[in-house]
Design an enzyme around this catalytic site. Structure first.
Site, PDB file in Angstrom:
ATOM      1  NE  ARG A 134       9.270  68.197  75.176  1.00  0.00           N
ATOM      2  CZ  ARG A 134       8.975  69.273  75.908  1.00  0.00           C
ATOM      3  NH1 ARG A 134       9.610  70.402  75.702  1.00  0.00           N
ATOM      4  NH2 ARG A 134       8.034  69.240  76.834  1.00  0.00           N
ATOM      5  CE  LYS A 135      15.077  69.118  80.944  1.00  0.00           C
ATOM      6  NZ  LYS A 135      15.146  69.884  82.218  1.00  0.00           N
TER       7      LYS A 135
ATOM      8  CG  ASP B 110      14.147  71.232  85.429  1.00  0.00           C
ATOM      9  OD1 ASP B 110      14.135  71.673  84.265  1.00  0.00           O
ATOM     10  OD2 ASP B 110      13.129  71.192  86.156  1.00  0.00           O
ATOM     11  NE  ARG B 111      14.175  78.740  83.370  1.00  0.00           N
ATOM     12  CZ  ARG B 111      13.619  79.474  82.409  1.00  0.00           C
ATOM     13  NH1 ARG B 111      14.375  80.060  81.498  1.00  0.00           N
ATOM     14  NH2 ARG B 111      12.311  79.628  82.355  1.00  0.00           N
ATOM     15  CG  ASP B 112      10.987  76.784  83.933  1.00  0.00           C
ATOM     16  OD1 ASP B 112      11.297  77.925  84.310  1.00  0.00           O
ATOM     17  OD2 ASP B 112      10.921  76.455  82.728  1.00  0.00           O
TER      18      ASP B 112
ATOM     19  CG  ASP C 131      10.232  70.355  88.602  1.00  0.00           C
ATOM     20  OD1 ASP C 131      10.731  70.032  87.496  1.00  0.00           O
ATOM     21  OD2 ASP C 131       9.307  71.180  88.717  1.00  0.00           O
TER      22      ASP C 131
ATOM     23  CB  THR D 155      15.889  74.617  80.866  1.00  0.00           C
ATOM     24  OG1 THR D 155      14.538  75.045  80.942  1.00  0.00           O
ATOM     25  CG2 THR D 155      16.686  75.607  80.028  1.00  0.00           C
ATOM     26  CG  ASN D 156      12.688  69.835  77.906  1.00  0.00           C
ATOM     27  OD1 ASN D 156      13.809  69.685  77.433  1.00  0.00           O
ATOM     28  ND2 ASN D 156      11.925  68.810  78.271  1.00  0.00           N
ATOM     29  CD  GLN D 157      12.454  77.335  79.061  1.00  0.00           C
ATOM     30  OE1 GLN D 157      11.405  77.937  78.813  1.00  0.00           O
ATOM     31  NE2 GLN D 157      12.779  76.980  80.303  1.00  0.00           N
ATOM     32  NE  ARG D 158       5.454  72.164  75.842  1.00  0.00           N
ATOM     33  CZ  ARG D 158       4.471  71.304  75.938  1.00  0.00           C
ATOM     34  NH1 ARG D 158       4.286  70.398  75.000  1.00  0.00           N
ATOM     35  NH2 ARG D 158       3.654  71.330  76.969  1.00  0.00           N
TER      36      ARG D 158
HETATM   37 ZN   LIG Z   1      15.089  69.800  71.066  1.00  0.00          ZN
END
Ligand SMILES: [Zn+2]
Length: 184
Positions: free
Chosen positions: A109-110, A15-17, A136, A59-62
């Site tokens: 999306r995770k 994961d990133r953030d 995390d 990474t989720n980046q909405r």
């Molecule tokens: Zn998506």
């Protein structure tokens, strides 16, 4: 942490953030200037680069679908991130992101495993049974579970979420030290 029998055929999903960089509270990292590596990340990645065949960020980046940032903004952030990691002797083989909002019902999306499947398409040698997901949040752990990976939670010194059954480390550096068998 359990002893995983890792060899160079294993893949590390990150994961990133909150794992690679410091998570911003109620905001998105929109520029390289807002991106701050978590303590120890640049030390951890060279250790991990020696152990794993592939190191992949999911990474989720909405913030993109919410129009708080653009795809280009995210690309700039990731280019700078990868440059700094490479300079430190580390390696990131690919970054996948989900730009969609949680209401979009996308498959990437995770905790959905779309990004794992994209990685497998690009790197057919990936075996999810020989992969570790480090994240995390509960949704990161569910992502790993849903794909059949081993999962490790990064706590950043906070209490793990209720009912967490996975090994917990304080940071990516702690994970790197444990998984490489070096306990300085
Ligand atoms: Zn998506």
């Amino acid at each position: 942490m359990p002893v995983y029998d890792i060899d160079k055929s294993w893949t590390l999903f990150l994961d990133r953030d909150g794992v690679i960089n410091v998570r911003l509270i109620d905001d998105y990292v929109k520029t390289p200037e807002e991106f701050r590596f978590s303590e120890g990340t640049l030390e951890a990645l060279p250790i991990l680069a020696k152990l794993f065949k592939n190191i992949i960020i999911v990474t989720n980046q909405r913030g993109i679908s919410r129009e708080l940032m653009t795809e280009d903004d995210l690309s700039s952030v990731h280019s700078a991130m990868i440059r700094d990691i490479s300079r430190a002797g580390g390696r990131i083989d690919a970054v996948y992101h989900c730009p969609h909002n949680s209401s979009a019902g996308c498959t990437c999306r995770k905790p959905a495993i779309g990004m794992a499947l994209m990685a497998k398409e690009d790197f057919p040698e990936i075996d999810f049974a020989k992969s570790i997901m480090v994240g995390d949040s509960r949704s990161d752990m569910s992502f790993g579970e849903n794909a059949g990976m081993k999962c490790v939670l990064v706590s950043n010194g906070e209490k793990p979420y209720e009912g967490c059954t996975h090994p917990v480390v304080g940071s990516l550096l702690e994970f790197a030290r444990e998984v490489s068998g070096s306990h300085p």
